[in-house]
Design a protein around this motif. Structure first.
Motif, PDB file in Angstrom:
ATOM      1  N   PHE A 236      18.476 -12.183 -22.591  1.00 27.80           N
ATOM      2  CA  PHE A 236      17.784 -11.841 -24.310  1.00 27.80           C
ATOM      3  C   PHE A 236      16.418 -11.915 -23.778  1.00 27.80           C
ATOM      4  CE2 PHE A 236      20.530 -15.585 -26.276  1.00 27.80           C
ATOM      5  CZ  PHE A 236      21.388 -14.915 -26.010  1.00 27.80           C
TER       6      PHE A 236
ATOM      7  N   LEU B  19      14.859  -8.794 -25.834  1.00 24.94           N
ATOM      8  CA  LEU B  19      14.516  -9.849 -27.292  1.00 24.94           C
ATOM      9  C   LEU B  19      13.188 -10.429 -27.289  1.00 24.94           C
ATOM     10  CD1 LEU B  19      17.800  -9.224 -26.911  1.00 24.94           C
ATOM     11  CD2 LEU B  19      18.281 -10.976 -28.419  1.00 24.94           C
TER      12      LEU B  19
ATOM     13  N   VAL C 180      14.199 -17.226 -28.688  1.00 17.79           N
ATOM     14  CA  VAL C 180      15.284 -16.547 -29.878  1.00 17.79           C
ATOM     15  C   VAL C 180      17.168 -17.693 -29.503  1.00 17.79           C
ATOM     16  CG1 VAL C 180      17.581 -14.366 -28.493  1.00 17.79           C
ATOM     17  CG2 VAL C 180      14.870 -14.338 -28.500  1.00 17.79           C
ATOM     18  N   HIS C 181      17.032 -17.941 -28.397  1.00 19.66           N
ATOM     19  CA  HIS C 181      18.227 -19.202 -28.106  1.00 19.66           C
ATOM     20  C   HIS C 181      18.370 -20.593 -29.355  1.00 19.66           C
ATOM     21  CE1 HIS C 181      20.699 -21.927 -26.117  1.00 19.66           C
ATOM     22  NE2 HIS C 181      21.431 -20.539 -25.655  1.00 19.66           N
ATOM     23  N   SER C 182      19.271 -20.358 -30.124  1.00 16.46           N
ATOM     24  CA  SER C 182      19.004 -21.816 -30.889  1.00 16.46           C
ATOM     25  C   SER C 182      18.920 -23.157 -30.239  1.00 16.46           C
ATOM     26  CB  SER C 182      20.646 -21.689 -31.790  1.00 16.46           C
ATOM     27  OG  SER C 182      20.603 -20.862 -33.061  1.00 16.46           O
TER      28      SER C 182
ATOM     29  N   ASN D 200      13.509 -15.455 -34.245  1.00 18.21           N
ATOM     30  CA  ASN D 200      15.276 -15.288 -34.457  1.00 18.21           C
ATOM     31  C   ASN D 200      16.290 -17.071 -34.661  1.00 18.21           C
ATOM     32  OD1 ASN D 200      16.543 -13.335 -33.389  1.00 18.21           O
ATOM     33  ND2 ASN D 200      17.697 -14.773 -31.866  1.00 18.21           N
ATOM     34  N   ALA D 201      15.880 -17.422 -33.264  1.00 19.65           N
ATOM     35  CA  ALA D 201      16.531 -17.988 -33.447  1.00 19.65           C
ATOM     36  C   ALA D 201      16.868 -19.004 -34.244  1.00 19.65           C
ATOM     37  CB  ALA D 201      16.989 -19.661 -32.479  1.00 19.65           C
ATOM     38  N   GLY D 202      18.222 -18.489 -34.666  1.00 22.95           N
ATOM     39  CA  GLY D 202      19.160 -19.018 -36.510  1.00 22.95           C
ATOM     40  C   GLY D 202      20.180 -20.499 -36.450  1.00 22.95           C
ATOM     41  N   ALA D 203      19.556 -21.387 -35.764  1.00 18.72           N
ATOM     42  CA  ALA D 203      20.149 -22.572 -35.486  1.00 18.72           C
ATOM     43  C   ALA D 203      20.254 -23.817 -36.761  1.00 18.72           C
ATOM     44  CB  ALA D 203      19.300 -24.091 -34.215  1.00 18.72           C
TER      45      ALA D 203
ATOM     46  N   PHE E 168      16.851 -16.103 -39.716  1.00 17.44           N
ATOM     47  CA  PHE E 168      17.731 -16.086 -40.407  1.00 17.44           C
ATOM     48  C   PHE E 168      18.730 -17.129 -40.082  1.00 17.44           C
ATOM     49  CE2 PHE E 168      19.952 -15.747 -37.147  1.00 17.44           C
ATOM     50  CZ  PHE E 168      19.388 -14.669 -35.902  1.00 17.44           C
TER      51      PHE E 168
ATOM     52  N   ASN F  64      22.138 -19.201 -38.450  1.00 17.40           N
ATOM     53  CA  ASN F  64      23.154 -18.539 -38.021  1.00 17.40           C
ATOM     54  C   ASN F  64      24.543 -18.670 -39.229  1.00 17.40           C
ATOM     55  OD1 ASN F  64      22.119 -18.189 -35.431  1.00 17.40           O
ATOM     56  ND2 ASN F  64      22.866 -19.805 -35.130  1.00 17.40           N
TER      57      ASN F  64
ATOM     58  N   TYR G 276      27.691 -22.653 -28.349  1.00 15.32           N
ATOM     59  CA  TYR G 276      26.889 -22.317 -28.515  1.00 15.32           C
ATOM     60  C   TYR G 276      26.209 -22.687 -29.641  1.00 15.32           C
ATOM     61  CZ  TYR G 276      23.142 -19.003 -28.267  1.00 15.32           C
ATOM     62  OH  TYR G 276      22.802 -17.904 -28.761  1.00 15.32           O
TER      63      TYR G 276
ATOM     64  N   ALA H 123      24.619 -21.249 -31.507  1.00 12.46           N
ATOM     65  CA  ALA H 123      24.253 -20.201 -32.692  1.00 12.46           C
ATOM     66  C   ALA H 123      25.827 -19.490 -32.817  1.00 12.46           C
ATOM     67  CB  ALA H 123      23.596 -18.959 -32.072  1.00 12.46           C
TER      68      ALA H 123
ATOM     69  N   PHE I 111      30.320 -12.840 -31.952  1.00 14.17           N
ATOM     70  CA  PHE I 111      29.078 -13.458 -32.436  1.00 14.17           C
ATOM     71  C   PHE I 111      28.241 -12.437 -31.068  1.00 14.17           C
ATOM     72  CE2 PHE I 111      25.395 -15.943 -30.311  1.00 14.17           C
ATOM     73  CZ  PHE I 111      24.318 -15.216 -31.788  1.00 14.17           C
TER      74      PHE I 111
ATOM     75  N   ALA J 143      24.568 -11.084 -28.127  1.00  9.66           N
ATOM     76  CA  ALA J 143      23.832 -10.547 -28.389  1.00  9.66           C
ATOM     77  C   ALA J 143      23.320 -10.233 -27.130  1.00  9.66           C
ATOM     78  CB  ALA J 143      22.571 -11.529 -29.201  1.00  9.66           C
TER      79      ALA J 143
ATOM     80  N   PHE K  33      23.571  -8.789 -34.829  1.00  7.16           N
ATOM     81  CA  PHE K  33      23.316  -8.955 -33.335  1.00  7.16           C
ATOM     82  C   PHE K  33      24.019  -8.527 -31.913  1.00  7.16           C
ATOM     83  CE2 PHE K  33      22.842 -12.785 -35.803  1.00  7.16           C
ATOM     84  CZ  PHE K  33      20.829 -12.102 -36.106  1.00  7.16           C
TER      85      PHE K  33
HETATM   86  C1  PHB Z   1      20.667 -17.588 -31.337  1.00 10.52           C
HETATM   87  O1  PHB Z   1      20.642 -18.244 -30.430  1.00 10.52           O
HETATM   88  O2  PHB Z   1      19.924 -18.262 -32.356  1.00 10.52           O
HETATM   89  C2  PHB Z   1      20.109 -16.077 -31.376  1.00 10.52           C
HETATM   90  C3  PHB Z   1      20.186 -15.723 -30.220  1.00 10.52           C
HETATM   91  C4  PHB Z   1      20.428 -14.524 -29.852  1.00 10.52           C
HETATM   92  C5  PHB Z   1      21.236 -13.161 -31.345  1.00 10.52           C
HETATM   93  C6  PHB Z   1      20.682 -14.244 -32.379  1.00 10.52           C
HETATM   94  C7  PHB Z   1      20.902 -15.451 -32.212  1.00 10.52           C
HETATM   95  O3  PHB Z   1      20.228 -12.322 -31.518  1.00 10.52           O
END
Ligand code: PHB
Length: 387
Positions: free
Chosen positions: A39, A42, A100-102, A123-126, A143, A145, A171, A173, A223, A225, A252
């Motif tokens: 990532f 990102l 970035v990472h949930s 970023n992280a959508g958790a 956002f 997830n 995981y 996300a 999903f 990314a 993504f």
């Molecule tokens: C996430 O871990 O929430 C995640 C990571 C990368 C993305 C979107 C969500 O592009």
């Protein structure tokens, strides 16, 4: 000399300085983002976007200069509490921005809650961050997830697709993106016949691609990314599946990745709260400024970083730079309409963007806007008890 009076005078003077320090002087922003691993790019885009907005305001938000403190979180949840705590306790940041990472973001939300520190997740959508872990000081500019997944479930059901295989990293996300997809797709009459996954951030896809070929579904929902997304889309095409079993995904899978994916991504449909060809004055101006500043094309991550800074500015303006006024800061954001390059959005009671989710199709090097898949889609915020 009267000791008591002197002490009191000192205490008052110190108090005045301390109170003063809340509204003037540098505002410390702790950027906790990935600088290494799948990532990494990102993280760069998010930081670029954030800095672009600050630069457009002359380097200050609510009259306060911004000072950055940075940590590479390596997208590693096992280091996340330590990393976030360093920024909060050692560097004394006023606001955390990441990540970035949930899995890492959930640890950040815990640290933010425990210390009552402001957190903006770019970023992280958790789902939990604006669900069970929601809090007065916790916001998201990106956002959940659930959002792009749910929107794509509706689109694919309406297209009459019946049997779908899903594939993702195992995981939060990946699981939540698939769950959101499945909720809408099965409500619309489809069936998820197989859920495939591999551990994050593995990219040995071959055995799973063989399973997809054998299952022969109508389509695949995915999903991935970053670097993993690049490899998955290329491997999918190289396995000869691209023209046989259409590959759909949360956007993504093709955002910030098209240069590296080349033809293997061409024609793919994805769902996301951003697209490359919105062609609005707001987005065009943003993309031009971003390209000029960084010699890079803007993507969804750049937008989310930019909007994290915009959200911080809205909150700070409402409290005149005094970050100790948490309730007023939050109230301002809950009333705000953020003028994002993606299109305007509002912020839900659980502090997640309420936003349009677009259907896009890859054409050349662009995620081209096709239609609005879901208008003003709000995450249900399940489990959020705001405190
Ligand atoms: C996430 O871990 O929430 C995640 C990571 C990368 C993305 C979107 C969500 O592009």
């Amino acid at each position: 000399m009267n000791f008591t009076r002197t002490t009191l005078a000192c205490a008052l003077a110190f108090g005045a300085v301390a109170a003063h320090a809340q509204t003037t002087g540098k505002l410390k922003v702790g950027l906790m983002l990935p600088a290494t691993g799948t990532f990494a790019s990102l993280g760069t885009a998010i930081e670029n976007g954030f800095r672009l907005y600050v630069a457009e305001q002359g380097g200050k938000l609510a009259g306060r200069e911004i000072e950055f403190f940075k940590v590479d979180d390596e997208s590693d949840p096992s280091k996340a509490v330590d990393n976030a705590s360093k920024l909060v306790k050692r560097d004394n940041v006023d606001v955390l921005v990441g990540t970035v990472h949930s899995g890492v973001a959930m640890a950040m939300a815990k640290v933010a809650r425990d210390n009552k520190t402001l957190l903006i997740v770019p970023n992280a959508g958790a789902d939990a961050v604006t669900g069970p872990m929601c809090g007065e000081t916790i916001f998201r500019s990106s956002f959940s997830n659930w959002q792009p997944g749910y929107a794509m479930g509706e689109v694919m059901a309406k297209r009459g697709l019946k049997n779908v295989v899903t594939i993702t990293w195992k995981y939060a996300a990946g699981d939540e993106s698939v769950r959101g997809f499945k909720e809408a797709f099965e409500k619309g009459g489809g069936k998820v016949v197989k859920e495939l996954s591999l551990p994050f951030p593995n990219v040995e896809f071959q055995a799973l691609l063989t399973e997809i070929a054998a299952a022969r579904p109508d389509a695949v929902y995915t999903f991935f990314a970053g670097g993993g997304a690049v490899k998955f889309v290329k491997d999918y095409a190289a396995a000869g599946l691209k023209d046989k079993i259409p590959l759909y995904g949360a956007g993504f899978i093709t955002d910030g990745t098209l240069e590296a994916q080349g033809d293997s991504a061409n024609g793919m449909f994805t769902s996301l709260h951003y697209a490359d060809s919105l062609n609005t004055p707001r987005d065009n101006a943003f993309r031009l400024a971003y390209a000029k500043s960084y010699k890079l094309q803007a993507d969804v991550y750049a937008v989310q970083g930019y909007d994290a800074a915009q959200m911080l500015a809205v909150g700070l303006d409402a409290v005149k730079g005094d970050v100790s006024k948490k309730a007023e800061f939050a109230a301002a954001l809950r009333k705000a309409r953020i003028d994002s390059p993606r299109g305007p959005f509002t912020i839900s009671a659980s502090h997640n963007p309420v936003q349009d989710i677009y259907l896009r199709q890859v054409g050349g090097k662009e995620n081209k806007f096709v239609s609005i898949a879901s208008k003003a889609l709000a995450d249900p915020g399940r489990g959020c008890r705001m405190q």
